[in-house]
Scaffold this active site. Structure first.
Site, PDB file in Angstrom:
ATOM      1  N   ALA A 137     -73.080 -12.860 -90.267  1.00  0.00           N
ATOM      2  CA  ALA A 137     -74.259 -13.097 -91.103  1.00  0.00           C
ATOM      3  C   ALA A 137     -74.568 -11.916 -92.013  1.00  0.00           C
ATOM      4  O   ALA A 137     -74.871 -12.095 -93.199  1.00  0.00           O
ATOM      5  CB  ALA A 137     -75.462 -13.413 -90.211  1.00  0.00           C
ATOM      6  N   LYS A 188     -63.030 -19.991 -79.691  1.00  0.00           N
ATOM      7  CA  LYS A 188     -62.907 -18.578 -80.089  1.00  0.00           C
ATOM      8  C   LYS A 188     -64.007 -17.718 -79.485  1.00  0.00           C
ATOM      9  O   LYS A 188     -63.793 -16.531 -79.204  1.00  0.00           O
ATOM     10  CB  LYS A 188     -62.866 -18.456 -81.613  1.00  0.00           C
ATOM     11  CG  LYS A 188     -64.113 -18.944 -82.348  1.00  0.00           C
ATOM     12  CD  LYS A 188     -65.108 -17.853 -82.619  1.00  0.00           C
ATOM     13  CE  LYS A 188     -66.366 -18.372 -83.290  1.00  0.00           C
ATOM     14  NZ  LYS A 188     -67.329 -17.284 -83.589  1.00  0.00           N
ATOM     15  N   ARG A 252     -71.269 -10.906 -81.087  1.00  0.00           N
ATOM     16  CA  ARG A 252     -72.050 -10.875 -79.851  1.00  0.00           C
ATOM     17  C   ARG A 252     -71.195 -11.252 -78.648  1.00  0.00           C
ATOM     18  O   ARG A 252     -71.385 -10.717 -77.552  1.00  0.00           O
ATOM     19  CB  ARG A 252     -73.260 -11.805 -79.982  1.00  0.00           C
ATOM     20  CG  ARG A 252     -74.265 -11.342 -81.011  1.00  0.00           C
ATOM     21  CD  ARG A 252     -75.562 -12.101 -80.923  1.00  0.00           C
ATOM     22  NE  ARG A 252     -75.444 -13.471 -81.382  1.00  0.00           N
ATOM     23  CZ  ARG A 252     -75.667 -13.871 -82.622  1.00  0.00           C
ATOM     24  NH1 ARG A 252     -75.982 -12.975 -83.548  1.00  0.00           N
ATOM     25  NH2 ARG A 252     -75.571 -15.143 -82.966  1.00  0.00           N
TER      26      ARG A 252
END
Length: 330
Positions: A137, A188, A252
């Site tokens: 992002a 993934k 993350r």
């Protein structure tokens, strides 16, 4: 073109910024569930919680309230909520005439369904698709070069995503293979936890390369069993997203693996992130879906055992390395 982005997290905000920045003719509405959050973002012209310091372009406006009414007047609706919230969002959007695309990656907990399967259950009339690929992002919001995939069986959805987001900093490719793109996005995240664990244990570059390569084989096997096209997994939403999420420190899911390697508990790792790591919630569902279609996924199985506390970090690696010799299969 009027674009409505539902969900004011980091990813929804980043795409809203991108769309408003690259085309002055776009009118972009970013919808936030919390009215106070929406008012604060509109007044300060930034999302201080998720993307602090990044100013909103003039064409980006923040709203709250009745999201269905907002979507009814749109040319494209983008759903930027996590997978756990997708079903409820689509139920509220049922009947919307505009093309709709979601950003979430994973299988639905409990049902094991992919996002397009959830949509077929609760809002089959929607013209829908997924917008995915290797993209953080922060980098999209700051206009760093990125490539993504607009996947849908409907050309109207693919074309709307290209028109909305394709620009100098964001290249958008079209695909009809929504199954392959969604499987890549789900698997993934699980593999990124494994790679983060590997790097956290300082097992070396050889081990990282092996994990990514064999992980790609697991992803491909599951995708083919579910009806995907093999070439999709060599593209942006397969290999591309896997490499980024497994090796990029903004990931993350990778950070969950790194924290578990330090000896943190899963609860401690998740708390320290402060944001959703989809792989933690989708790992079990990925494995359940694989078992249902007879696909072997040893890396994903070990990640689930680690998350469930059945294996410690070093034991996870040992279980993979001690498997019986076999031929290389893809």
């Amino acid at each position: 073109m009027k674009i409505v982005v539902l969900g004011a997290g980091a990813w929804g905000t980043a795409l809203a910024i991108s769309a408003a920045a690259h085309a002055a003719c776009h009118e972009v509405q970013l919808w936030a569930r919390d009215a106070q959050q929406a008012q604060a973002m509109q007044a300060k012209r930034q999302n201080q919680r998720y993307l602090p310091g990044l100013a909103f372009p003039p064409g980006l406006h923040v709203a709250s309230g009745d999201m269905a009414a907002l979507a009814a007047d749109a040319d494209l609706v983008v759903v930027g909520t996590p997978m756990a919230a997708l079903r409820g969002m689509l139920e509220r959007l049922d009947g919307c005439a505009a093309p709709i695309a979601w950003l979430c990656k994973g299988f639905e907990a409990g049902t094991g369904l992919m996002a397009h399967e959830v949509c077929a259950q609760v809002a089959p009339r929607l013209h829908s698709g997924v917008f995915s690929g290797p993209s953080f992002a922060q980098e999209v919001a700051t206009a760093q070069p990125t490539a993504m995939v607009a996947a849908s069986p409907r050309a109207t959805v693919r074309d709307a995503l290209v028109q909305a987001f394709h620009g100098p900093a964001l290249r958008v490719y079209a695909s009809e293979d929504i199954v392959g793109v969604e499987v890549g996005g789900a698997v993934k995240n699980v593999l990124a936890i494994a790679t983060g664990l590997c790097d956290g244990l300082q097992l070396g570059m050889n081990a990282r390369a092996a994990l990514i390569t064999r992980g790609l084989a697991e992803m491909t096997r599951l995708g083919l069993a579910l009806g995907a096209r093999p070439e999709t997994f060599m593209g942006l939403s397969g290999l591309g997203d896997l490499v980024l999420t497994a090796t990029g420190d903004l990931s993350r899911n990778r950070r969950v693996g790194l924290l578990l390697a330090e000896g943190r508990t899963l609860a401690q790792a998740v708390e320290s992130l402060g944001h959703v790591a989809e792989g933690v919630y989708s790992a079990r569902t990925v494995v359940q879906r694989a078992r249902a279609v007879g696909v072997e996924m040893p890396i994903a199985e070990c990640v689930v055992a680690l998350l469930d506390g059945e294996l410690r970090a070093a034991e996870t690696v040992a279980r993979l390395m001690e498997r019986e010799p076999t031929v290389e299969r893809h």
